[in-house]
Design an enzyme around this catalytic site. Sequence first.
Site, mmCIF file in Angstrom:
data_model
loop_
_atom_site.group_PDB
_atom_site.id
_atom_site.type_symbol
_atom_site.label_atom_id
_atom_site.label_comp_id
_atom_site.label_asym_id
_atom_site.label_seq_id
_atom_site.Cartn_x
_atom_site.Cartn_y
_atom_site.Cartn_z
ATOM 1 N NE ARG A 36 -8.347 8.156 -4.932
ATOM 2 C CZ ARG A 36 -7.803 7.968 -3.734
ATOM 3 N NH1 ARG A 36 -6.527 7.671 -3.622
ATOM 4 N NH2 ARG A 36 -8.522 8.092 -2.638
ATOM 5 C CB VAL A 37 -4.649 12.825 -6.798
ATOM 6 C CG1 VAL A 37 -3.969 13.435 -5.584
ATOM 7 C CG2 VAL A 37 -3.669 12.768 -7.982
ATOM 8 N N GLY A 38 -5.443 10.970 -4.109
ATOM 9 C CA GLY A 38 -6.178 10.902 -2.845
ATOM 10 C C GLY A 38 -5.899 12.089 -1.939
ATOM 11 C CG ASP A 39 -6.317 11.280 2.212
ATOM 12 O OD1 ASP A 39 -6.237 10.273 1.467
ATOM 13 O OD2 ASP A 39 -6.008 11.253 3.413
ATOM 14 C CB THR B 84 -0.524 6.434 0.280
ATOM 15 O OG1 THR B 84 -1.399 5.323 0.163
ATOM 16 C CG2 THR B 84 -1.068 7.556 -0.591
ATOM 17 C CB THR C 266 -1.869 6.300 3.916
ATOM 18 O OG1 THR C 266 -2.652 6.343 2.745
ATOM 19 C CG2 THR C 266 -0.893 7.429 3.973
ATOM 20 C CB SER D 37 -0.928 0.008 1.220
ATOM 21 O OG SER D 37 -0.183 -0.104 2.398
ATOM 22 C CB THR E 217 -4.652 6.076 7.078
ATOM 23 O OG1 THR E 217 -4.675 4.950 6.192
ATOM 24 C CG2 THR E 217 -5.186 5.666 8.430
HETATM 25 N N1 ASP Z 1 -5.811 7.753 2.139
HETATM 26 C C1 ASP Z 1 -5.288 6.968 1.052
HETATM 27 C C2 ASP Z 1 -5.948 7.386 -0.230
HETATM 28 O O1 ASP Z 1 -7.127 7.634 -0.256
HETATM 29 C C3 ASP Z 1 -5.420 5.507 1.226
HETATM 30 C C4 ASP Z 1 -5.352 4.946 2.628
HETATM 31 O O2 ASP Z 1 -4.813 5.521 3.517
HETATM 32 O O3 ASP Z 1 -5.873 3.880 2.887
HETATM 33 O O4 ASP Z 1 -5.274 7.400 -1.228
#
Ligand code: ASP
Length: 327
Positions: free
Chosen positions: A216-219, A206, A188, A86, A239
């Site tokens: 796609r970009v996350g937080d 992450t 993450t 991950s 996370t």
């Molecule tokens: N927060 C991360 C994302 O959405 C993934 C995770 O922490 O599980 O990319």
Amino acid sequence: MKINRRSFIEKSILATAGTLISHKQIQAGVVLKHKGLRNKPVVISTWTHGYAANEAAWQILSKKGKALDAVEKGVMVIEADADNTSVGLGGLPDRDGFVTLDASIMDENGNAGSVSFLQHIVHPISVARLVMEKTPHVMLSGEGALQFALANGFKKENLLTEKAKKEWEEWKKEAKYQPVINIENHDTISMVAIDAQGNLSGACTTSGLAYKMHGRVGDSPIIGAGLYVDNEVGAAAATGMGELVMKTLGSFLIVEFMRNGLSPQQACEKAIERIKQKLPDYKKFQIGYIALNKAGETGAYSIQEGFNYAKYDKKGNKLIDADYILK
Ligand code: ASP
């Protein structure tokens, strides 16, 4: 009419927090500023992989090193771990088979750097740090982030391990996108620390959601969502399902709650409550928050059971199960 300054300040605090904070809690916040730094150094980080990351961070913190160096070196251990699916090398790919990485870092001066949708680089956190230290920008993305990394001596590598490729090929048979709560298809590593000098920093890195849409970009690379540090107050990181964190700007919210007098634990709980109030389908997802304040106090909270984090202080390194809202 004579304005009573104290009552004005307290009313403002109540309004800002958007919630009822007791006088006791406001006082606790005030006391916090004066009681000094009780517990330092301290480092906390998300999930069981946080344990190994904390060990590396503590090597630096215990020798009076900087929190910024500690959080970078800490999360690098997990980025380089090919068995971890991950984060970094060995991360599960997007649905088209590309491993794309997000990372962010903040220091004690409020400086921030991040990379998003970065490919081929084992240590995105170090690229994020260079963005912070060497450019006038906060975030570099995709091809531009890669070019910047290569120009600064990073090596282009294949991050898709045989193990991750096999899992992706298995997934492709049905190609059903379904985030699985607490199962390691998205975990993450987020880390926040306070050093012996009392300075705070944080890092977050992450490979994001496994089998996400390409692009796609996350937080995690979004300052205020996946990570936020304010050296006067505290630091927080996230996370879990990034879309929920982004819609509520979770880490910034937690730091603001702490600024208004809440403890790290209370602040994490209020940020999860905000998700509950605003995002009706929250029950389907997992979010975990961790937080640390200027006094070295820590807290964590999640939506679902199963979120844990590692804490390393003078008493040693330990894994702690976080409390959660869905009971
Ligand atoms: N927060 C991360 C994302 O959405 C993934 C995770 O922490 O599980 O990319």
